[in-house]
Design a protein around this motif. Structure first.
Motif, mmCIF file in Angstrom:
data_model
loop_
_atom_site.group_PDB
_atom_site.id
_atom_site.type_symbol
_atom_site.label_atom_id
_atom_site.label_comp_id
_atom_site.label_asym_id
_atom_site.label_seq_id
_atom_site.Cartn_x
_atom_site.Cartn_y
_atom_site.Cartn_z
ATOM 1 N N LYS A 103 0.978 -1.151 0.013
ATOM 2 C CA LYS A 103 0.095 0.012 0.040
ATOM 3 C C LYS A 103 0.829 1.466 0.015
ATOM 4 C CE LYS A 103 -4.119 -2.019 0.345
ATOM 5 N NZ LYS A 103 -3.531 -3.771 0.546
ATOM 6 N N LEU A 104 0.328 2.448 -0.395
ATOM 7 C CA LEU A 104 0.932 3.678 -0.208
ATOM 8 C C LEU A 104 0.792 4.140 1.038
ATOM 9 C CD1 LEU A 104 -0.166 5.436 -3.783
ATOM 10 C CD2 LEU A 104 2.289 5.078 -2.857
ATOM 11 N N VAL A 105 1.840 4.482 1.997
ATOM 12 C CA VAL A 105 1.726 5.035 3.217
ATOM 13 C C VAL A 105 2.595 6.263 3.128
ATOM 14 C CG1 VAL A 105 2.393 4.642 5.740
ATOM 15 C CG2 VAL A 105 1.690 2.759 3.958
ATOM 16 N N GLY A 106 1.927 7.264 3.655
ATOM 17 C CA GLY A 106 2.338 8.759 3.655
ATOM 18 C C GLY A 106 3.295 9.006 5.019
ATOM 19 N N TYR A 107 4.342 10.029 4.758
ATOM 20 C CA TYR A 107 4.925 10.381 5.803
ATOM 21 C C TYR A 107 5.083 11.936 5.523
ATOM 22 C CZ TYR A 107 9.167 10.211 2.510
ATOM 23 O OH TYR A 107 9.774 10.432 1.453
ATOM 24 N N LYS A 108 5.321 12.735 6.813
ATOM 25 C CA LYS A 108 5.577 14.246 6.645
ATOM 26 C C LYS A 108 6.959 14.472 6.823
ATOM 27 C CE LYS A 108 0.687 15.036 8.323
ATOM 28 N NZ LYS A 108 0.000 15.273 9.387
ATOM 29 N N GLY A 109 7.577 15.076 5.734
ATOM 30 C CA GLY A 109 8.668 15.591 6.055
ATOM 31 C C GLY A 109 9.914 14.365 5.854
ATOM 32 N N THR A 110 10.139 13.718 6.986
ATOM 33 C CA THR A 110 10.927 12.645 7.060
ATOM 34 C C THR A 110 10.065 11.589 7.667
ATOM 35 O OG1 THR A 110 11.626 13.255 9.326
ATOM 36 C CG2 THR A 110 12.976 13.998 7.258
ATOM 37 N N VAL A 111 10.401 10.326 7.440
ATOM 38 C CA VAL A 111 9.994 8.871 8.046
ATOM 39 C C VAL A 111 10.134 9.063 9.504
ATOM 40 C CG1 VAL A 111 10.055 6.382 8.202
ATOM 41 C CG2 VAL A 111 10.224 7.637 6.073
ATOM 42 N N SER A 112 9.022 8.911 10.404
ATOM 43 C CA SER A 112 9.064 9.131 11.900
ATOM 44 C C SER A 112 9.575 7.803 12.341
ATOM 45 C CB SER A 112 7.743 9.566 12.258
ATOM 46 O OG SER A 112 6.790 8.436 12.196
ATOM 47 N N ALA A 113 9.892 8.286 13.625
ATOM 48 C CA ALA A 113 10.343 7.017 14.520
ATOM 49 C C ALA A 113 9.185 6.258 14.791
ATOM 50 C CB ALA A 113 11.123 7.600 15.691
ATOM 51 N N ASP A 114 7.982 6.621 15.260
ATOM 52 C CA ASP A 114 6.666 6.028 15.491
ATOM 53 C C ASP A 114 6.627 5.036 14.508
ATOM 54 O OD1 ASP A 114 6.510 7.176 17.827
ATOM 55 O OD2 ASP A 114 5.200 8.798 17.051
ATOM 56 N N TYR A 115 6.599 5.517 13.142
ATOM 57 C CA TYR A 115 6.524 4.677 11.775
ATOM 58 C C TYR A 115 7.137 3.355 12.019
ATOM 59 C CZ TYR A 115 6.515 3.268 6.996
ATOM 60 O OH TYR A 115 6.314 2.788 5.944
ATOM 61 N N LEU A 116 8.634 3.875 11.836
ATOM 62 C CA LEU A 116 9.556 2.498 12.009
ATOM 63 C C LEU A 116 9.395 1.667 13.129
ATOM 64 C CD1 LEU A 116 12.677 4.784 11.040
ATOM 65 C CD2 LEU A 116 11.385 3.319 9.458
ATOM 66 N N ALA A 117 9.026 2.217 14.269
ATOM 67 C CA ALA A 117 8.721 1.367 15.575
ATOM 68 C C ALA A 117 7.633 0.392 15.235
ATOM 69 C CB ALA A 117 8.651 2.032 16.572
#
Length: 299
Positions: A103-117
Motif C-alpha cells: 500500500k501507499l503510506v504517507g510520511y511528513k517531511g521525514t519518516v518518523s520513529a513511530d512509523y519505524l517502530a
C-alpha cells in the motif's frame, strides 16, 4: 515561542490562559507570546537565547540533541502520549499493519520513529511498503493518493470528519511502543543558572493548563483571541484530545507536566535502536524535572 501557529495545543493554551488571567504577573514575569513560522524557528531562537521558553516533542528534543547537540532541555512533559497516529478510511480494507504491505503510506517531511517502530513491532516488511512524502493536507487520503495518512491525532481526524470522511487510526501506544508528546523546553544554561525563572514560568503556565482542564470552554474562548479565523469547534476538539493525552497514571499522582525519566529512557533506547539517533547521549542533559517537581509540590 510556541512551536506552531496559534491553536489549542495544550502547552500553548496554558500560556494563553496564564497571561490572560495575570498568572505570569503574579510570578513577577512579563511574557510575550510568539509563534513559530516554520523551519524550526522556535528552536533556533531558543538555542541562541532570543526566546526563553518554547515547545517541542520528546522525540524531536532527543533527535536535536543527538544530531547537533542543540543545548535544549525538557522541563515539563505535557503530552504523555505521542502526537502522531496513522489514519485509513473507515471503509478501507486495511485492518492490520501487515496490510500496509503493498500500500501507499504517507510520511511528513521525514519518516518518523513511530512509523519505524510500528513496522518493526508488527513484523511488517518495509521493502513491501510504498512510502510517499505528503504535506499537511489530509485531503490526499480522501482523494486516494495514499492509503495510509500520518495524522496529528488531536487535529486531523476532526478535519477529515468535517470533510465528510470517517477514519480508523493506528496508534503506536496500542503496540506498546513508548511515545511522548509536547514538552515545555528551555536551554540547559537557563535551567542551570536561573532555576527560579523556570519554576515561576512553569507555576504560571501549569496553572493555566489546570484552568483549561477544569473549564475547556473558557480556555477555547481565550485561545480564539490568538487563533483568529480558526473554527472554535475544531479548537475545542483539539483541546479535549490534548487534555486526554496529557493525563495518565503518573499525572494522577504528580499532576500534569510530570516527567518520567523511565519513559524518556525507553523512548531514547527505542530511537537509538532504530537508528533515528546517530549517537548515544546523556539523558540527564535532555530532561530536567527539578522545577516541575517544585511547582507540583507547591513550593
Amino acid at each position: 515561542m510556541a512551536g506552531f501557529k496559534p491553536q489549542a495545543n495544550l502547552p500553548f493554551v496554558g500560556v494563553y490562559v496564564a497571561r490572560e488571567r495575570g498568572y505570569f504577573r503574579e510570578q513577577g514575569l512579563e511574557v510575550d507570546i510568539r509563534h513559530s513560522t516554520g523551519q524550526s524557528e522556535h528552536v533556533q531562537l531558543l538555542a541562541t537565547g532570543r526566546v526563553q521558553f518554547s515547545t517541542g516533542s520528546a522525540p524531536d528534543v532527543l533527535k536535536r540533541v543527538a544530531t547537533a547537540d542543540v543545548p535544549i532541555v525538557a522541563v515539563a512533559q505535557i503530552g504523555q502520549r505521542g502526537e502522531q497516529a496513522f489514519a485509513v478510511r473507515a471503509d478501507s480494507s486495511i485492518r492490520s499493519l501487515k496490510d500496509w504491505e503493498g500500500k501507499l503510506v504517507g510520511y511528513k517531511g521525514t519518516v518518523s520513529a513511530d512509523y519505524l517502530a510500528m513496522l518493526k513491532a508488527a513484523g511488517v516488511d518495509r521493502s513491501k511498503v510504498r512510502e510517499v512524502s505528503v504535506g499537511f493536507d489530509p485531503r490526499v487520503l480522501i482523494e486516494g493518493r495514499v492509503d495510509v495518512y500520518p495524522v496529528f491525532e488531536s487535529n486531523e481526524p476532526d478535519t477529515l470528519a468535517r470533510l465528510g470522511v470517517a477514519t480508523r487510526l493506528f496508534h503506536p501506544a496500542e503496540l506498546g511502543i513508548p511515545s511522548l508528546g509536547l514538552a515545555y523546553i528551555t536551554t540547559r544554561d537557563l535551567a542551570r543558572t536561573r532555576p527560579d525563572l523556570v519554576r515561576r514560568f512553569l507555576a504560571a503556565a501549569l496553572r493555566g493548563i489546570d484552568d483549561a482542564v477544569r473549564d475547556p470552554s473558557a480556555a477555547v474562548e481565550i485561545t480564539m483571541r490568538h487563533a483568529v479565523g480558526e473554527d472554535p469547534a475544531h479548537q475545542r476538539y483539539m483541546l479535549d484530545a490534548e487534555i486526554a493525552a496529557a493525563q495518565n497514571e503518573l499525572t494522577r499522582t504528580q499532576g500534569i507536566g510530570a516527567i518520567s525519566s523511565e519513559r524518556w529512557d525507553a523512548l531514547y533506547r527505542l530511537l537509538l535502536d532504530l537508528g533515528v539517533l546517530p549517537k548515544a547521549i546523556d539523558l540527564s542533559a535532555v530532561i530536567d524535572d527539578r522545577a516541575i517537581r517544585e511547582v507540583r509540590a507547591g513550593r
